[in-house]
Design a protein around this motif. Structure first.
Motif, mmCIF file in Angstrom:
data_model
loop_
_atom_site.group_PDB
_atom_site.id
_atom_site.type_symbol
_atom_site.label_atom_id
_atom_site.label_comp_id
_atom_site.label_asym_id
_atom_site.label_seq_id
_atom_site.Cartn_x
_atom_site.Cartn_y
_atom_site.Cartn_z
ATOM 1 N N SER A 1 0.695 -1.000 -0.371
ATOM 2 C CA SER A 1 -0.105 0.277 0.239
ATOM 3 C C SER A 1 1.532 0.888 0.258
ATOM 4 O O SER A 1 1.077 1.879 0.814
ATOM 5 N N ALA A 2 1.171 1.951 -1.272
ATOM 6 C CA ALA A 2 2.529 1.775 -1.096
ATOM 7 C C ALA A 2 2.117 3.001 -2.572
ATOM 8 O O ALA A 2 1.430 2.274 -3.403
ATOM 9 N N PRO A 3 2.809 5.196 -3.392
ATOM 10 C CA PRO A 3 2.191 5.243 -4.327
ATOM 11 C C PRO A 3 3.554 4.024 -5.073
ATOM 12 O O PRO A 3 4.500 3.936 -5.317
ATOM 13 N N ALA A 4 2.383 4.458 -6.646
ATOM 14 C CA ALA A 4 3.288 3.524 -7.758
ATOM 15 C C ALA A 4 4.294 3.851 -7.330
ATOM 16 O O ALA A 4 5.354 3.063 -7.868
ATOM 17 N N ALA A 5 4.923 5.231 -7.759
ATOM 18 C CA ALA A 5 6.194 6.261 -8.072
ATOM 19 C C ALA A 5 7.405 5.553 -7.500
ATOM 20 O O ALA A 5 8.016 4.911 -8.243
ATOM 21 N N ASP A 6 7.161 5.208 -5.726
ATOM 22 C CA ASP A 6 7.759 4.546 -4.891
ATOM 23 C C ASP A 6 7.923 3.681 -4.655
ATOM 24 O O ASP A 6 8.690 2.595 -4.981
ATOM 25 N N VAL A 7 6.676 2.406 -5.669
ATOM 26 C CA VAL A 7 7.457 1.509 -5.743
ATOM 27 C C VAL A 7 7.968 0.720 -6.526
ATOM 28 O O VAL A 7 8.860 -0.216 -6.289
ATOM 29 N N ALA A 8 8.178 1.742 -8.244
ATOM 30 C CA ALA A 8 8.658 1.660 -8.993
ATOM 31 C C ALA A 8 10.444 1.693 -8.709
ATOM 32 O O ALA A 8 10.973 1.282 -8.905
ATOM 33 N N ASP A 9 10.427 3.217 -7.989
ATOM 34 C CA ASP A 9 11.733 3.032 -7.735
ATOM 35 C C ASP A 9 12.532 1.995 -6.804
ATOM 36 O O ASP A 9 13.595 1.577 -7.253
ATOM 37 N N GLU A 10 12.283 1.542 -5.903
ATOM 38 C CA GLU A 10 12.361 0.787 -5.114
ATOM 39 C C GLU A 10 12.211 -0.874 -5.763
ATOM 40 O O GLU A 10 13.492 -1.900 -5.329
ATOM 41 N N LEU A 11 11.416 -1.189 -6.827
ATOM 42 C CA LEU A 11 11.938 -2.148 -8.043
ATOM 43 C C LEU A 11 12.927 -2.315 -8.608
ATOM 44 O O LEU A 11 14.011 -2.717 -9.017
ATOM 45 N N LYS A 12 13.500 -0.176 -9.206
ATOM 46 C CA LYS A 12 14.084 -0.371 -10.325
ATOM 47 C C LYS A 12 15.493 -0.652 -9.558
ATOM 48 O O LYS A 12 16.423 -0.856 -10.075
ATOM 49 N N ALA A 13 15.926 -0.732 -8.075
ATOM 50 C CA ALA A 13 16.681 -0.532 -7.223
ATOM 51 C C ALA A 13 17.830 -2.271 -6.902
ATOM 52 O O ALA A 13 18.433 -2.028 -6.923
ATOM 53 N N ALA A 14 16.689 -2.679 -7.324
ATOM 54 C CA ALA A 14 16.409 -4.430 -6.926
ATOM 55 C C ALA A 14 17.063 -5.188 -8.865
ATOM 56 O O ALA A 14 16.964 -4.492 -9.542
ATOM 57 N N PRO A 15 17.979 -6.531 -8.395
ATOM 58 C CA PRO A 15 18.249 -7.044 -10.184
ATOM 59 C C PRO A 15 16.806 -7.583 -10.185
ATOM 60 O O PRO A 15 15.856 -7.897 -9.992
ATOM 61 N N GLY A 16 17.257 -7.215 -11.466
ATOM 62 C CA GLY A 16 16.121 -8.513 -12.169
ATOM 63 C C GLY A 16 15.685 -7.392 -13.848
ATOM 64 O O GLY A 16 16.878 -6.863 -14.257
ATOM 65 N N GLY A 17 14.899 -8.714 -14.420
ATOM 66 C CA GLY A 17 14.693 -7.801 -15.400
ATOM 67 C C GLY A 17 14.241 -6.304 -15.648
ATOM 68 O O GLY A 17 13.380 -6.078 -14.637
ATOM 69 N N ASP A 18 13.081 -6.488 -16.850
ATOM 70 C CA ASP A 18 11.517 -4.823 -17.183
ATOM 71 C C ASP A 18 11.088 -5.349 -16.008
ATOM 72 O O ASP A 18 10.340 -6.802 -15.359
#
Length: 206
Positions: free
Chosen positions: A110-127
């Motif tokens: 339960s968090a703003p989409a932009a904040d979640v996207a930032d967290e995901l982009k900081a982790a390893p992985g693909g698109d």
């Protein structure tokens, strides 16, 4: 290499992603969503992705349907491959009402989409693939967080309905990566966000 946020949405010719009178009625999409162009378009998006980012409503719809395609008699191999990816990939669902994930490999936030996207982009992985979750995509566009914008345009005008692109979104430049047209008039378009602030020119330097 930085992970990309990739969004995908189906639109009518007049820019709507749903009917005004019934937003869950997607019958206008179905004649075109099963075309070779649409299936190949979706395949090109999920194959480089390792995470699905979804809103709750879309997650419930996707996870209620796609797992049933696995092993279904007569299923298109591309549909079955996508279904297997969706079941096994890392899924992040944005919800203020869910308290726990009802699906495997899923985190509920339960968090703003932009904040979640930032967290995901900081982790390893693909698109990081956002599949047809309009509210999530709108939030990411508003925050200029979309790196690749994929659209399926279907030859239908709905007359009225919710729109993906509304007033107030930040101005942005996009470059066309691919375009495909189908026999029924459907279009698959993929754009990448241009983030260079240098002016573009078709005139070579002297």
């Amino acid at each position: 290499m930085t992970r990309r946020v990739v969004t995908n949405m189906s639109l009518s010719l007049d820019g709507c992603y749903a009917r005004a009178e019934n937003t869950i009625d997607m019958s206008w999409v179905m004649p075109y969503a099963v075309s070779d162009v649409a299936r190949d378009h979706l395949t090109s998006l999920w194959e480089p992705a390792t995470t699905a980012l979804l809103g709750r409503t879309n997650a419930e719809g996707f996870m209620g349907f796609w797992p049933t395609v696995i092993g279904m008699e007569g299923a298109d191999p591309r549909d079955e491959a996508f279904a297997k990816w969706l079941v096994t990939c890392e899924k992040t669902v944005l919800s203020s009402t869910l308290t726990e994930a009802p699906w495997d490999n899923t985190t509920v936030l339960s968090a703003p989409a932009a904040d979640v996207a930032d967290e995901l982009k900081a982790a390893p992985g693909g698109d990081i693939l956002v599949l047809s979750s309009a509210s999530v995509i709108k939030s990411l566009l508003a925050a200029d967080q979309v790196d690749r914008l994929a659209l399926m345009i279907f030859p239908v005008t709905l007359g009225a309905g919710p729109r993906l692109f509304t007033d107030g979104l930040p101005a942005a430049d996009w470059t066309l990566v691919s375009q495909e047209s189908g026999v029924h008039g459907e279009l698959a378009l993929v754009y990448d966000r241009m983030r260079s602030h240098s002016p573009r020119s078709s005139v070579p330097p002297a």
